[in-house]
Write a protein that holds these residues in place. Structure first.
Motif, mmCIF file in Angstrom:
data_model
loop_
_atom_site.group_PDB
_atom_site.id
_atom_site.type_symbol
_atom_site.label_atom_id
_atom_site.label_comp_id
_atom_site.label_asym_id
_atom_site.label_seq_id
_atom_site.Cartn_x
_atom_site.Cartn_y
_atom_site.Cartn_z
ATOM 1 N N ILE A 90 46.686 47.386 44.671
ATOM 2 C CA ILE A 90 45.446 46.686 45.420
ATOM 3 C C ILE A 90 45.856 45.102 45.288
ATOM 4 C CG2 ILE A 90 43.643 48.383 45.175
ATOM 5 C CD1 ILE A 90 42.596 46.386 42.847
ATOM 6 N N ASP A 91 45.636 44.311 46.437
ATOM 7 C CA ASP A 91 45.861 43.006 46.680
ATOM 8 C C ASP A 91 44.699 42.377 46.112
ATOM 9 O OD1 ASP A 91 48.372 43.593 47.874
ATOM 10 O OD2 ASP A 91 47.667 43.072 49.946
ATOM 11 N N VAL A 92 44.783 41.358 44.955
ATOM 12 C CA VAL A 92 43.850 40.656 44.640
ATOM 13 C C VAL A 92 44.041 39.055 44.721
ATOM 14 C CG1 VAL A 92 42.486 40.134 42.428
ATOM 15 C CG2 VAL A 92 43.205 42.500 42.870
ATOM 16 N N PHE A 93 43.297 38.551 45.628
ATOM 17 C CA PHE A 93 43.476 37.302 46.014
ATOM 18 C C PHE A 93 43.153 36.209 44.828
ATOM 19 C CE2 PHE A 93 43.710 39.657 49.824
ATOM 20 C CZ PHE A 93 44.941 39.513 50.293
ATOM 21 N N ASN A 94 43.506 34.826 45.151
ATOM 22 C CA ASN A 94 43.183 33.927 44.174
ATOM 23 C C ASN A 94 43.820 34.218 43.053
ATOM 24 O OD1 ASN A 94 42.376 31.395 43.752
ATOM 25 N ND2 ASN A 94 40.200 32.061 43.096
ATOM 26 N N PHE A 95 44.624 35.003 42.567
ATOM 27 C CA PHE A 95 45.099 35.423 41.246
ATOM 28 C C PHE A 95 44.091 36.104 40.503
ATOM 29 C CE2 PHE A 95 47.832 31.853 42.850
ATOM 30 C CZ PHE A 95 48.972 32.573 43.098
ATOM 31 N N GLY A 96 43.098 36.778 41.003
ATOM 32 C CA GLY A 96 42.046 37.426 40.215
ATOM 33 C C GLY A 96 41.035 36.470 39.827
ATOM 34 N N ASN A 97 40.828 35.219 40.381
ATOM 35 C CA ASN A 97 39.822 34.176 39.729
ATOM 36 C C ASN A 97 38.523 34.070 40.648
ATOM 37 O OD1 ASN A 97 41.562 33.579 37.575
ATOM 38 N ND2 ASN A 97 42.867 32.439 38.755
#
Length: 335
Positions: free
Chosen positions: A206-213
């Motif tokens: 899965i793509d998690v944007f903002n590095f997960g933050n």
């Protein structure tokens, strides 16, 4: 009551229509069944209540002024809930004209129908997206929302301004609800809960944007519907304490209100993904990526005004909400 609800093939609209029918209201639903996402999901939502004796469905586009005027004239609604809109922050970067047609032209037609039809109360969907570049937490209706970071957000802020003009000029009671990340059974497939569930169930990264933050004020659909109904039953009134020299953006000396409607408990996106994985029984690889244009890092709703005025009290924990969503997801997809 006779209540016109737009967007009844949509996520929130379908849930709201069922709630209103269950309590004895007569509902006219309007939806254009567009293909922004899989129309079969919209049809499946409608199938739950379209045959109810007190429900009438109209397949029409809100930008079609003649169709909207005819619906108001024939049904003569006492109250209106406008949930239909071109949704999606990221899609607004690709197809901006769709937002003008649906969210501006369409909303104007609803306002005109309410004005001429002497509607008692218009409740309409705004969005947490209006807070844009605002970084003060939690987001409060008293905050300025003058820096949108997407056209979708700008169109929702425009709805609030248009509603105020009609409240001021014609005495039309209007209430805008700024929804915060609604999730649950029958949710939209373009939103992260469904996108993540699809990929996790297939064992795909899965793509998690903002590095997960990211953090989001995830709000369960049942809590949202409860808040909409409570708001609908309390028509906006002029604020007797409104000070024109020190104006409160959430109220007015016209019958106008704007509220946040959220869970007031932001959740880290990685925690939400973890709960999905636990309930789906599978963990997947996460592709940590930069934040996308038009997105915001965090959302958090200050719902104190809605609590005070209508007794709104969301009570679905993120653990219970995700478990119910996954239970529905598995049943709907036969897995």
């Amino acid at each position: 009551m006779r209540i016109l609800v737009t967007g009844t093939a949509g996520f929130i609209g379908a849930a709201l229509a069922q709630r209103l029918l269950a309590r004895g209201d007569e509902v006219l639903g309007i939806d254009n069944h567009n293909d922004y996402y899989d129309p079969s999901l919209k049809e499946a939502r409608l199938a739950q209540f379209v045959d109810h004796a007190a429900y009438t469905h109209l397949r029409a586009d809100l930008a079609d002024a003649e169709a909207v005027d005819r619906a108001f004239a024939q049904f003569q609604p006492q109250r209106v809930v406008n949930l239909a809109a071109q949704a999606g922050v990221r899609y607004s970067l690709k197809n901006p004209r769709a937002y003008v047609r649906s969210n501006l032209d369409g909303f104007l037609n609803i306002l005109e129908g309410c004005r001429h039809g002497k509607v008692e109360h218009l409740v309409y969907a705004s969005s947490s997206s209006v807070y844009g570049a605002n970084r003060k937490m939690p987001f409060a209706v008293e905050d300025a929302v003058d820096h949108p970071v997407s056209l979708y957000a700008a169109s929702k802020k425009a709805n609030e301004l248009m509603a105020h003009a009609y409240s001021h000029l014609y005495g039309l009671p209007t209430t805008g609800l700024r929804f915060f990340t609604v999730y649950g059974p029958w949710g939209r497939p373009d939103m992260s809960p469904m996108l993540f569930a699809d990929r996790i169930s297939r064992g795909e990264p899965i793509d998690v944007f903002n590095f997960g933050n990211h953090s989001r004020d995830f709000t369960y659909i049942d809590d949202i519907v409860e808040g909409v109904v409570r708001t609908l039953d309390h028509p906006a009134q002029p604020d007797p304490s409104y000070d024109a020299e020190n104006p409160n953006p959430g109220t007015s000396n016209a019958p106008y209100r704007v509220y946040n409607i959220g869970n007031d408990q932001p959740v880290q996106l990685m925690r939400f993904i973890e709960l999905l994985e636990q309930n789906l029984g599978r963990t997947v690889e996460k592709n940590l990526l930069p934040m996308q244009p038009g997105d915001v890092p965090d959302t958090w709703a200050d719902v104190s005004a809605l609590r005070r005025d209508v007794g709104y009290a969301p009570d679905t924990s993120i653990e219970d909400g995700v478990a119910r969503f996954v239970e529905w997801y598995r049943e709907y997809h036969g897995s």
